[in-house]
Design an enzyme around this catalytic site. Structure first.
Site, PDB file in Angstrom:
ATOM      1  N   SER A 310     -16.099   2.041   9.157  1.00 32.30           N
ATOM      2  CA  SER A 310     -15.861   0.843   9.935  1.00 32.30           C
ATOM      3  C   SER A 310     -17.040  -0.125   9.924  1.00 32.30           C
ATOM      4  O   SER A 310     -17.274  -0.790   8.934  1.00 32.30           O
ATOM      5  CB  SER A 310     -15.473   1.235  11.359  1.00 32.30           C
ATOM      6  OG  SER A 310     -14.814   0.162  11.984  1.00 32.30           O
ATOM      7  N   ASP A 321     -21.286  -7.004  -1.906  1.00 32.85           N
ATOM      8  CA  ASP A 321     -20.652  -8.204  -2.453  1.00 32.85           C
ATOM      9  C   ASP A 321     -21.679  -9.299  -2.728  1.00 32.85           C
ATOM     10  O   ASP A 321     -21.566 -10.036  -3.717  1.00 32.85           O
ATOM     11  CB  ASP A 321     -19.598  -8.736  -1.486  1.00 32.85           C
ATOM     12  CG  ASP A 321     -18.283  -7.975  -1.592  1.00 32.85           C
ATOM     13  OD1 ASP A 321     -18.239  -6.974  -2.343  1.00 32.85           O
ATOM     14  OD2 ASP A 321     -17.311  -8.373  -0.930  1.00 32.85           O
ATOM     15  N   LYS A 335     -12.111   2.896   6.913  1.00 33.60           N
ATOM     16  CA  LYS A 335     -11.457   2.327   8.093  1.00 33.60           C
ATOM     17  C   LYS A 335     -11.728   0.829   8.120  1.00 33.60           C
ATOM     18  O   LYS A 335     -12.829   0.400   8.419  1.00 33.60           O
ATOM     19  CB  LYS A 335     -11.961   2.959   9.380  1.00 33.60           C
ATOM     20  CG  LYS A 335     -11.264   2.359  10.598  1.00 33.60           C
ATOM     21  CD  LYS A 335     -11.794   2.917  11.890  1.00 33.60           C
ATOM     22  CE  LYS A 335     -11.092   2.265  13.064  1.00 33.60           C
ATOM     23  NZ  LYS A 335     -11.404   0.824  13.185  1.00 33.60           N
TER      24      LYS A 335
END
Length: 443
Positions: A310, A321, A335
């Site tokens: 999470s 990224d 999650k």
């Protein structure tokens, strides 16, 4: 750092949206912070009531009250109906009674009672997602992936996760025996005492001159602030800009979404950190980095594993990224949903999934997780003693150094102080990578 003025309408209305996985068990980090008010329905249009289903509900309730072997009051039946309504939506939505709601609020502050385990369910068994550092569970040697097959001698198979969680909760100081199965082996018992769990979410130290280490155990309200202080202290301890840093998110079950955004923002100077999308309009949030760089652009390795979930995946995904750090370890938990806590009357609340979150490149992590850039599985490090080797400088009558340098004969290595990287293969590999980067960059 992101300040309150940068929060969008949902964050201001709902307070803190969250991201810890699964249900909290015996002191596990919860998935939310208290909210202020519930959002309005996006369409503001009420569908007609399903009269046939409501008649069936009323009939079932009457039949149970009339025919069940023991008397059951209306309050119990209605509360159980509400719990069933929430539990069948997804694994993370739940109805919180007064005690559960109070415990959830306490846990985001970093202090709560229990064992210190984050759990889920797998194939009908209760499974440890991750033990929390410095808690009875971690000190007893409980590991991520362990199956809890019995609680005080009662089998857990077939129980709901909430039933197992309730059995593991209890008075502080009372002992509880868990029967565990690890890696398909023989069941074994672990007896431990419930305690007040005081979780320090951030730990930091210098591993070697020039190379720092920050571990985040879970994302609490003040975690972003604590990471900022840790970076400043490491820089001060090193005396200058660091040559490399390891950010350890292994076995971090998640926590407060805003804290994850703040942590990522310490390492990023521009661009998107995370965005969320839901069914209602004000569930769509976008968080971007500000130009400040508390990390000073230090080369970064991020350690992740199957217990990273999470909020941990938000940070890892953003750094990956934006190519700000190298992710090392194993695949994360997966999650990618956001829960919001909506208070009800009488100190009760609903914890419901309201959105999915996405990394800057638009990846949904839900049920997939984050893949590391470099896969490094857990392993044990075994130091081998050097044999009785001799060097040129040990030989009688050897020639001197051509440049006049001092001889370097064999010396017996002194036993040094134990370091974290000496017993942690993944950390050791991360440190080696940072050193390699430092050499190739000429630092």
């Amino acid at each position: 750092m992101l300040f309150s003025s940068r929060l969008t309408s949902l964050a201001l209305t709902i307070a803190v949206v969250i991201g810890a996985p699964l249900a909290q068990a015996a002191g596990a980090a919860p998935a939310a912070a208290p909210a202020a008010t519930a959002p309005a329905n996006a369409a503001n249009v009420k569908a007609p009531l399903p009269l046939d289903e409501l008649r069936t509900f009323a009939e079932v309730m009457d039949r149970i009250k009339a025919a069940y072997v023991e008397p059951v009051d209306d309050k119990t039946l209605l509360e159980n109906a509400i719990k069933g309504m929430l539990s069948n939506l997804d694994p993370h939505s739940a109805y919180l009674g007064p005690e559960d709601f109070q415990e959830l609020q306490e846990s985001t502050s970093g202090e709560f009672g229990g064992l210190g385990i984050e759990v889920g369910v797998e194939d009908g068994f209760v499974k440890v997602v991750s033990p929390i550092d410095d808690t009875p569970a971690s000190k007893a040697g409980i590991e991520a992936g362990d199956l809890i097959v019995k609680i005080n001698g009662t089998p857990t198979q077939g129980q709901t996760m909430q039933e197992a969680v309730d059995k593991m909760r209890g008075k502080i100081g009372e002992k509880i025996t868990l029967t565990l199965v690890r890696d398909g082996g023989t069941p074994f018992d672990v007896t431990l005492a419930r305690a007040t769990i005081q979780v320090k979410s951030v730990k930091a130290q210098m591993l070697e001159p020039g190379y720092g280490y920050i571990r985040i155990t879970q994302f609490q309200v003040k975690t972003g602030e604590e990471v900022g202080k840790a970076l400043a202290k490491l820089r001060k301890d090193n005396g200058k800009k660091m040559s490399g840093l390891i950010l350890d998110l292994r076995n971090n079950p998640g926590g407060v979404l805003q804290a994850a955004v703040e942590v990522a923002d310490h390492f990023l100077t521009k661009g998107l950190i995370v965005y969320t999308k839901g069914r209602i309009a004000n569930s769509e949030l976008r968080f971007s980095a500000d130009p400040a760089d508390a990390s000073e652009g230090v080369p970064l390795v991020v350690l992740i594993n199957g217990g990273s979930a999470s909020a941990s995946e938000i940070v890892a995904g953003a750094l990956q990224d934006q190519k700000r750090g190298i992710l090392m370890g194993t695949d994360t938990f997966g999650k990618g949903s956001v829960q919001t806590v909506l208070p009800l009357a009488n100190d009760r609340a609903l914890k419901i999934t309201t959105a999915l979150y996405y990394t800057p490149n638009g990846r949904s992590i839900q049920a997939q997780g984050i893949n590391p850039d470099i896969e490094v599985k857990r392993a044990k490090l075994t130091a081998e003693a050097d044999g009785d080797n001799y060097k040129e400088a040990d030989l009688l009558g050897h020639l001197g150094n051509g440049n006049g340098g001092a001889d370097k004969p064999t010396t017996k290595a002194k036993a040094g102080k134990a370091r974290p990287q000496d017993d942690d293969y993944q950390m050791n590999q991360g440190l080696s990578l940072l050193k390699g980067l430092s050499v190739t960059r000429g630092n």
